[in-house]
Design an enzyme around this catalytic site. Structure first.
Site, PDB file in Angstrom:
ATOM      1  CG  MET A  50      -0.268  -0.007   2.537  1.00  0.00           C
ATOM      2  SD  MET A  50      -1.472  -0.130   3.844  1.00  0.00           S
ATOM      3  CE  MET A  50      -2.478   1.279   3.505  1.00  0.00           C
ATOM      4  CG  LEU A  66      -6.251   4.518   2.089  1.00  0.00           C
ATOM      5  CD1 LEU A  66      -4.954   4.431   2.896  1.00  0.00           C
ATOM      6  CD2 LEU A  66      -7.389   4.580   3.043  1.00  0.00           C
ATOM      7  CG  LEU A  72      -8.964   0.197   1.543  1.00  0.00           C
ATOM      8  CD1 LEU A  72      -8.160  -1.053   1.900  1.00  0.00           C
ATOM      9  CD2 LEU A  72      -8.092   1.435   1.790  1.00  0.00           C
ATOM     10  NE  ARG A 139      -5.087   0.448  -5.588  1.00  0.00           N
ATOM     11  CZ  ARG A 139      -5.601   1.589  -6.028  1.00  0.00           C
ATOM     12  NH1 ARG A 139      -4.841   2.672  -6.149  1.00  0.00           N
ATOM     13  NH2 ARG A 139      -6.879   1.668  -6.359  1.00  0.00           N
ATOM     14  CE1 TYR A 140      -5.210   2.799  -1.989  1.00  0.00           C
ATOM     15  CE2 TYR A 140      -4.023   1.672  -0.235  1.00  0.00           C
ATOM     16  CZ  TYR A 140      -5.080   1.723  -1.124  1.00  0.00           C
ATOM     17  OH  TYR A 140      -5.993   0.717  -1.139  1.00  0.00           O
ATOM     18  CG  HIS A 246      -5.362  -3.047   9.130  1.00  0.00           C
ATOM     19  ND1 HIS A 246      -6.714  -2.908   8.939  1.00  0.00           N
ATOM     20  CD2 HIS A 246      -4.823  -1.825   8.912  1.00  0.00           C
ATOM     21  CE1 HIS A 246      -6.976  -1.652   8.597  1.00  0.00           C
ATOM     22  NE2 HIS A 246      -5.840  -0.976   8.582  1.00  0.00           N
ATOM     23  CG  ASP A 323       8.325  -0.901  12.898  1.00  0.00           C
ATOM     24  OD1 ASP A 323       7.403  -1.456  13.519  1.00  0.00           O
ATOM     25  OD2 ASP A 323       9.521  -0.946  13.237  1.00  0.00           O
ATOM     26  CD  GLU A 326      -2.726   0.885  10.698  1.00  0.00           C
ATOM     27  OE1 GLU A 326      -2.296  -0.090  10.083  1.00  0.00           O
ATOM     28  OE2 GLU A 326      -3.507   1.715  10.216  1.00  0.00           O
ATOM     29  CD  GLU A 330      -4.279   1.060  15.892  1.00  0.00           C
ATOM     30  OE1 GLU A 330      -3.991   1.238  14.701  1.00  0.00           O
ATOM     31  OE2 GLU A 330      -5.231   0.354  16.266  1.00  0.00           O
ATOM     32  CB  CYS A 382     -15.107 -13.128  -2.453  1.00  0.00           C
ATOM     33  SG  CYS A 382     -13.521 -12.582  -1.846  1.00  0.00           S
ATOM     34  CB  CYS A 385     -16.448 -11.293  -5.794  1.00  0.00           C
ATOM     35  SG  CYS A 385     -15.667 -10.102  -6.901  1.00  0.00           S
TER      36      CYS A 385
HETATM   37  C1  LIG Z   1      -2.787  -6.303   6.088  1.00  0.00           C
HETATM   38  C2  LIG Z   1      -2.867  -5.057   6.322  1.00  0.00           C
HETATM   39  C3  LIG Z   1      -4.020  -4.184   6.064  1.00  0.00           C
HETATM   40  C4  LIG Z   1      -5.359  -4.477   5.760  1.00  0.00           C
HETATM   41  C5  LIG Z   1      -6.032  -5.820   5.605  1.00  0.00           C
HETATM   42  C6  LIG Z   1      -6.020  -3.218   5.633  1.00  0.00           C
HETATM   43  C7  LIG Z   1      -7.374  -3.072   5.351  1.00  0.00           C
HETATM   44  C8  LIG Z   1      -8.053  -1.863   5.411  1.00  0.00           C
HETATM   45  N1  LIG Z   1      -7.563  -0.616   5.732  1.00  0.00           N
HETATM   46  C9  LIG Z   1      -8.542   0.339   5.682  1.00  0.00           C
HETATM   47  C10 LIG Z   1      -8.423   1.711   5.927  1.00  0.00           C
HETATM   48  C11 LIG Z   1      -7.226   2.408   6.234  1.00  0.00           C
HETATM   49  N2  LIG Z   1      -5.986   1.850   6.406  1.00  0.00           N
HETATM   50  C12 LIG Z   1      -5.077   2.840   6.676  1.00  0.00           C
HETATM   51  C13 LIG Z   1      -3.738   2.699   6.910  1.00  0.00           C
HETATM   52  C14 LIG Z   1      -3.044   1.500   6.895  1.00  0.00           C
HETATM   53  N3  LIG Z   1      -3.582   0.238   6.597  1.00  0.00           N
HETATM   54  C15 LIG Z   1      -2.591  -0.705   6.679  1.00  0.00           C
HETATM   55  C16 LIG Z   1      -2.698  -2.072   6.443  1.00  0.00           C
HETATM   56  C17 LIG Z   1      -3.893  -2.761   6.118  1.00  0.00           C
HETATM   57  N4  LIG Z   1      -5.111  -2.230   5.833  1.00  0.00           N
HETATM   58  C18 LIG Z   1      -1.380  -0.015   7.031  1.00  0.00           C
HETATM   59  C19 LIG Z   1      -0.035  -0.683   7.173  1.00  0.00           C
HETATM   60  C20 LIG Z   1      -1.657   1.329   7.157  1.00  0.00           C
HETATM   61  C21 LIG Z   1      -0.672   2.447   7.541  1.00  0.00           C
HETATM   62  C22 LIG Z   1       0.296   2.795   6.482  1.00  0.00           C
HETATM   63  C23 LIG Z   1       1.450   3.627   7.029  1.00  0.00           C
HETATM   64  O1  LIG Z   1       1.875   4.511   6.316  1.00  0.00           O
HETATM   65  O2  LIG Z   1       1.979   3.482   8.111  1.00  0.00           O
HETATM   66  C24 LIG Z   1      -5.748   4.102   6.651  1.00  0.00           C
HETATM   67  C25 LIG Z   1      -5.056   5.453   6.797  1.00  0.00           C
HETATM   68  C26 LIG Z   1      -4.804   5.848   8.184  1.00  0.00           C
HETATM   69  C27 LIG Z   1      -6.077   6.336   8.824  1.00  0.00           C
HETATM   70  O3  LIG Z   1      -6.735   7.200   8.246  1.00  0.00           O
HETATM   71  O4  LIG Z   1      -6.397   5.799   9.881  1.00  0.00           O
HETATM   72  C28 LIG Z   1      -7.090   3.842   6.392  1.00  0.00           C
HETATM   73  C29 LIG Z   1      -8.207   4.841   6.261  1.00  0.00           C
HETATM   74  C30 LIG Z   1      -9.718  -0.362   5.289  1.00  0.00           C
HETATM   75  C31 LIG Z   1     -11.073   0.326   5.110  1.00  0.00           C
HETATM   76  C32 LIG Z   1      -9.422  -1.707   5.121  1.00  0.00           C
HETATM   77  C33 LIG Z   1     -10.247  -2.849   4.696  1.00  0.00           C
HETATM   78  C34 LIG Z   1     -11.251  -2.810   3.879  1.00  0.00           C
HETATM   79  S1  FES Z   2     -13.945  -9.095  -3.772  1.00  0.00           S
HETATM   80 FE1  FES Z   2     -12.862 -10.954  -3.460  1.00  0.00          FE
HETATM   81  S2  FES Z   2     -12.566 -11.607  -5.507  1.00  0.00           S
HETATM   82 FE2  FES Z   2     -13.632  -9.757  -5.804  1.00  0.00          FE
HETATM   83 FE   LIG Z   3      -5.647  -0.189   6.460  1.00  0.00          FE
END
Ligand SMILES: C=CC1=C(C)c2cc3[nH]c(cc4nc(cc5[nH]c(cc1n2)c(C)c5CCC(=O)O)C(CCC(=O)O)=C4C)c(C)c3C=C
Ligand code: FES
Ligand SMILES: [Fe+2]
Length: 404
Positions: A50, A66, A72, A139-140, A246, A323, A326, A330, A382, A385
């Site tokens: 990401m 994002l 997502l 990705r972002y 996560h 790292d 999170e 967090e 899925c 899906c």
């Molecule tokens: C395996 C890891 C991760 C999954 C699964 C994942 C799903 C997921 N995340 C969001 C929304 C957000 N994620 C954000 C930050 C963030 N997410 C991950 C990993 C996973 N996410 C990481 C490592 C990070 C931090 C990146 C960094 O730079 O350190 C955020 C942004 C932060 C915030 O606004 O709180 C969002 C929003 C969803 C909705 C989701 C599953 C659908």
């Molecule tokens: S959402 Fe899982 S394959 Fe499309």
């Molecule tokens: Fe996330």
């Protein structure tokens, strides 16, 4: 074009034809060496992840990308209106968090280090596919997937000649919201930059998951053992191990996303490697927004165990390879810092651990030798899906049209 089974490679992929075309890759090993080894390289190894904002100035763009990603955060027809609105509102708070962990996410630094160190090992393990050239596609955040795709083409991969690239997800466990989204993005850029003719261009194969690779399991277990060794002997056996991943929204879990089961598989393998030495639980962190998410929530689990008098706990990041906000904010600052007990600790992230980098090289080596375009699991969507994007992306990378 995705890479097909080994039998198809020599006849259809054009890998053998490229032996005489090496001079295009001027920055790689000299032609004489390549000719004597009979290498089918160069091979691009593209780390998918990401990404994160490397500076606080990049937080706004990171969040806006994002919240624009419907794989997502699906916001339906309101995505282009609500996405920017939510990300703008959220930016100041998240900027403060990145400022508190040193001014940015270390994901880029670690991804570049891991990928280049891994390629050096891979050159020795797999001279047949050497030289291996490391790339990172986020990705972002920079370097974004489109940018990296252009770089691959500039470096001489693709353009009708065909040459091999491996998309190597850096999420050990597969979720459609993470690896799935990165692959959708890679497929989009493939179509934009190389056209829709699937028989032309870079020959892609995908390492889409590796939740129980012994090297991954061993690195996590060693980090847990290191942390356990810091407790007095009489307390060590009663320390609770809290594996923290996560979380996912329940809507994603109920769609049939593979991630929860694969994270559980990693936890079980680590505990097996530790001979089930301690009591343990898998808990979930980083919920965002008001919808229902998979629990138990990490912060609540810690609070509840502390209330019950258990203050020896090790938090173990289980679903990310370096790292990031999170772990550093967090877990370290909020969950552990606020609990305020010396017995609550965190095991190290994988980061630059040489055992982990060897594991990455082994995963890539086995994949290159297998001749597979992707795992069997990636071919199955899925159960609920409805995404055409998922379907076409999977058809492309699996190299098969008969997917469900
Ligand atoms: C395996 C890891 C991760 C999954 C699964 C994942 C799903 C997921 N995340 C969001 C929304 C957000 N994620 C954000 C930050 C963030 N997410 C991950 C990993 C996973 N996410 C990481 C490592 C990070 C931090 C990146 C960094 O730079 O350190 C955020 C942004 C932060 C915030 O606004 O709180 C969002 C929003 C969803 C909705 C989701 C599953 C659908
Ligand atoms: S959402 Fe899982 S394959 Fe499309
Ligand atoms: Fe996330």
């Amino acid at each position: 074009m995705p890479l097909m089974k080994p039998a198809a490679q020599s006849s259809a992929s054009g890998l053998t034809r490229r032996v005489g075309q090496r001079s295009t890759f001027a920055s790689f090993a000299p032609p004489v060496m390549q000719d004597t080894t009979g290498s089918k390289g160069p091979t691009a190894i593209v780390f998918l992840n990401m990404g994160g904002p490397s500076t606080t100035g990049e937080v706004g763009d990171f969040l806006s990308r994002l919240f624009a990603d419907a794989d997502l955060i699906p916001l339906g027809r309101l995505q282009s209106y609500l996405g920017p609105l939510i990300s703008r509102r959220r930016t100041p708070k998240i900027k403060e968090q990145y400022a508190a962990i040193g001014g940015g996410s270390p994901i880029r630094k670690w991804s570049e280090y891991q990928s280049s160190e891994m390629c050096k090992l891979l050159d020795k393990l797999s001279p047949e596919t050497a030289p291996h050239k490391p790339y990172v596609a986020f990705r972002y955040a920079d370097p974004l997937t489109g940018e990296t795709y252009s770089k691959l083409l500039e470096d001489g991969f693709g353009r009708g000649r065909g040459s091999r690239a491996v998309a190597f997800t850096q999420y050990p466990q597969y979720s459609c919201s993470t690896t799935g989204s990165s692959l959708n993005e890679l497929w989009k850029w493939r179509n934009r930059l190389e056209g829709k003719n699937e028989n032309m261009g870079i020959k892609w194969s995908v390492i889409d998951r590796w939740p129980v690779h012994p090297g991954l399991v061993n690195t996590i277990a060693e980090n847990v053992e290191k942390q356990l060794a810091t407790y007095p002997t009489e307390r060590k056996g009663d320390v609770i191990l809290l594996f923290s991943a996560h979380s996912l929204p329940m809507s994603v879990v109920n769609r049939g996303d593979p991630y929860p089961a694969e994270v559980a598989a990693t936890v079980h393998a680590v505990m097996q490697r530790l001979n089930f030495s301690n009591p343990y639980r898998l808990v979930w962190q980083s919920q965002v927004g008001p919808s229902a998410w998979l629990g138990a929530q990490t912060s609540i689990a810690v609070e509840e165990y502390v209330k019950k008098g258990q203050t020896d706990l090790i938090l173990i990041p289980i679903a990310f390879t370096s790292d990031h906000i999170e772990t550093l904010y967090e877990l370290d600052k909020e969950v552990i810092g606020e609990a305020g007990h010396e017995g609550i600790k965190r095991s190290e992230s994988l980061n630059g651990n040489p055992v982990f980098i060897e594991a990455l090289a082994d995963i890539a080596h086995k994949h290159l030798m297998s001749g597979e375009s992707c795992s069997m699991q990636m071919r199955l969507r899925c159960p609920s899906c409805r995404s055409e994007k998922c379907l076409h992306q999977k058809k492309f990378f699996a190299g098969r049209g008969d997917l469900l």
